[in-house]
Scaffold this active site. Sequence first.
Site, PDB file in Angstrom:
ATOM      1  N   ASP A   1       9.135   3.136  -4.233  1.00 20.49           N
ATOM      2  CA  ASP A   1       8.586   2.167  -5.181  1.00 20.49           C
ATOM      3  C   ASP A   1       8.944   2.464  -6.627  1.00 20.49           C
ATOM      4  OD1 ASP A   1       7.256   0.443  -3.565  1.00 20.49           O
ATOM      5  OD2 ASP A   1       5.383   1.569  -3.573  1.00 20.49           O
TER       6      ASP A   1
HETATM    7  C1  BGC Z   1       3.402   5.562  -7.120  1.00 27.37           C
HETATM    8  C2  BGC Z   1       3.967   5.168  -5.805  1.00 27.37           C
HETATM    9  C3  BGC Z   1       3.276   3.937  -5.296  1.00 27.37           C
HETATM   10  C4  BGC Z   1       3.340   2.849  -6.353  1.00 27.37           C
HETATM   11  C5  BGC Z   1       2.676   1.574  -5.932  1.00 27.37           C
HETATM   12  C6  BGC Z   1       3.436   4.417  -8.075  1.00 27.37           C
HETATM   13  O1  BGC Z   1       2.832   4.765  -9.268  1.00 27.37           O
HETATM   14  O2  BGC Z   1       4.082   6.666  -7.635  1.00 27.37           O
HETATM   15  O3  BGC Z   1       3.842   6.228  -4.880  1.00 27.37           O
HETATM   16  O4  BGC Z   1       3.879   3.503  -4.134  1.00 27.37           O
HETATM   17  O5  BGC Z   1       2.783   3.306  -7.542  1.00 27.37           O
HETATM   18  O6  BGC Z   1       1.330   1.556  -6.065  1.00 27.37           O
HETATM   19  C1  NOJ Z   2       3.457   5.019  -1.713  1.00 34.70           C
HETATM   20  C2  NOJ Z   2       3.532   3.630  -1.197  1.00 34.70           C
HETATM   21  O1  NOJ Z   2       2.362   3.316  -0.512  1.00 34.70           O
HETATM   22  C3  NOJ Z   2       4.712   3.446  -0.285  1.00 34.70           C
HETATM   23  O2  NOJ Z   2       4.804   2.112   0.104  1.00 34.70           O
HETATM   24  C4  NOJ Z   2       5.952   3.918  -0.955  1.00 34.70           C
HETATM   25  O3  NOJ Z   2       6.999   3.777  -0.059  1.00 34.70           O
HETATM   26  C5  NOJ Z   2       5.832   5.347  -1.432  1.00 34.70           C
HETATM   27  N1  NOJ Z   2       4.694   5.464  -2.272  1.00 34.70           N
HETATM   28  C6  NOJ Z   2       7.063   5.842  -2.159  1.00 34.70           C
HETATM   29  O4  NOJ Z   2       7.151   5.327  -3.424  1.00 34.70           O
END
Ligand code: BGC
Ligand code: NOJ
Length: 803
Positions: free
Chosen positions: A483
């Site tokens: 993400d």
């Molecule tokens: C986090 C991710 C997460 C994303 C969506 C980011 O700040 O680092 O792990 O998937 O937010 O909520």
């Molecule tokens: C947490 C999110 O829930 C997931 O969808 C994502 O793939 C990982 N973070 C990596 O960013």
Amino acid sequence: MQYGYFDDAAKEYVITRADTPLPWINYLGSDGFFSLISNTCGGYSFYKDAKLRRITRFRYNNVPHDEGGRCFYVCDGDTVWSPAFLPAKTALDFYRCRHGLGYSVFEGNKNGVAASLTVTVPMHTDMEVQKLVLKNESGAEKKLTVYGVSEWCLWNAVDDSTNFQRNWNIGEVEIEGGTVYHKTEYRERRNHYAFYSVNAPIDGFDTDRDTFLGRFRGWSEPQAVENRTSFMSVAAGWAPIAALRLSLTLAPGESKTLLFRLGYVENPEDRKFESLNIINKEKAHAMLAAFDTEAQFDAALDALKTYWTSLLSRFTVQSSEEKLDRMVNIWNQYQCMVTFNMSRSASYYESGTGRGMGFRDSCQDLLGFVHLIPERARERIIDIASIQFADGSTYHQYQPLTKRGNADVGSGFNDDPLWLIACTCAYIRETGDFSILDEPTPFNNEAGTEVPLMEHLRRSLRYTVEHRGPHGLPLIGRADWNDCLNLNCFSRTPGESFQTCSNFKSGKAESVFIAGMFVKYGKEYAALCDRIGLSEEATDVRASVEEIEQATLKFGWDGEWFRRAYDAFERPIGSRENDEGKIFIEPQGFCVMAGIGGPEYGRRALASTEALLGNEFGIEVLHPCYTEYHDYLGEISSYPPGYKENGSVFCHNNPWITLAYCTVKDGNGAFGLYKRNAPAYIEDKSEIHRTEPYCYSQTIAGRDAKTYGEAKNAWLTGTAAWSFVAVSQGILGIRPDYNGLIVDPCLPDTMDGYRLSRLFRGTRYDVTVRRGEQKGLIVNGKPVPGNTVPLTDAPVCTVERTI
Ligand code: BGC
Ligand code: NOJ
């Protein structure tokens, strides 16, 4: 250092001191009513949706952390104490918390009184029940004053913590005997209320928090408790609570049991009231009657334990590795259930207000869950597919209560659609239920748009094929699985969300990771087509797979590992050409699992992965970490080095590497990695790891971090499902397939075999794996070629596999 120990026979983790490095929590409930409960009895409850139907209040950013929630006070002479230490904070003579599967037990002793508090959400009940047993172990009579308290949340957890100009005016309760009913907003559009009740006559109550606590006081020292009284306050606005007070006299050796019940009720619109503004309590009365005696409670707890024993018996292993067995047989499967239920919504890190059910998250959670309750998996797959759009793209999230796509987050995460193929194929391989493919499933939940689920899968693939960039690789869109790799975002506005900010339409940024996914799941889709007689479609899909595989070999291979992506300017990311972020874990996992470049590339990619990304807790997500913010990379470079997506061990994708090792038949590599962050294996490093030693966390700070080895974001992570897949299907090698059960272990040299029992399509497979000269598979005494045990109608099937 450890703060407790595993009790495998009881399927419990036993915490022996209250001062764990962080609250160590457990989950109660399995369907509608859920509770989070920490090792000092903190936490909160909600009905289905932690944002929209929050029942009790919790302050995430509170100091001290984790105070409030469920409060019990025992007053004995001058001493006030809490059975689970908080909130009274009085030092206990004995403390123990046992987190079990769907229940937690707190044992606390003080001055000759022993308390045992068992908390659970009985199955098929919208209620948390708290059984408090107090025993006088002293030689003299004890006169105790006991309080049980809950603080109500005004339903919508976001509104509850922001909209005070309204909220401080609307709180309402009703009191009936030993029960406090919380009915804020029930007078208008809500048809639900909550209650907190005790099964014995009370001596007093408070329902206004500030009256109960008194000015300048917190939960550790309420005024009412200090005075051993109740002010009989009736909440009118402000913060409604339910504080129930009882007096108990215990002769030496005597014990008494109280049942506190926290319930949630919905009434039909035309039966909301019994008289003007007085709520209809019929359902609550029935619920209370069902849990009014200790025997009723004990029976429900037994039923829950039996339920879990039978659920877990679907997959059990006995090997020489006690810790592996413990993870596989109990805690990993339990966490899979929790992630299935919660997605990423409610934990001590996820506030329950931010994210609903994630599309990719829920699809992946299913991979570790399908074998447990296939019927629920089926329903979930249809719910997820229903938020997809007709062009194959999809909303990224949905709210569990409404099941509608979440417009605030929107779409554009280009890996999302492919995960639907992953979970649907996994479901069918597990169950043989091809009928799910015919299930009429809408787009964007719009009635009239229903098409068979198979069409959703088809459009998922097509979306990837039709959205490719200059190198013929899939476009990344807003982001793929990572993400935080936001290649089209270019955000320079402080605080702007990387997830939702407006995106530059480069049409160029590409993802090698999605390419790996496409090759892996495209092949799975083609195999599915073959099964259901769509051989032409299978051929077409294989041609697209071949194209993307070739593009990956040509533009995605960096020489010693797979590249990660191309940015909006067509520059490689995750390449030796980069100064930082030279190598990323994700494409090594997926491209190797997909077989791109065969075992030769696989082994080289894994060797690079280990050499550059490996640390003692697993494989870091990238290396070297980004030391500065780059707008063309996005959130990934916003994190300090070693944290989260910028170079921690992001546990979710470690099992991809374990599976990649299994793909190239390297059992030592696979198990060597598995052990590095499987919670039970690092229990003795709890003072460094800090989160619960019985569940996976999302992230473990990497070598560049100031707190190397420290984990965060326990519980709600795709690590649970993928670790279960890695250990059960990779290392132990038990893989459900359309026409049988594959037994294909990939064991380390240190393991000589194992025994395993697996329920699959109604048959119990008793599998013995051992090493030996005569390699092969013997099914019910007869040799069978290959490594697939054919399907059978027999209730039991004996399998011997020599490796
Ligand atoms: C986090 C991710 C997460 C994303 C969506 C980011 O700040 O680092 O792990 O998937 O937010 O909520
Ligand atoms: C947490 C999110 O829930 C997931 O969808 C994502 O793939 C990982 N973070 C990596 O960013």
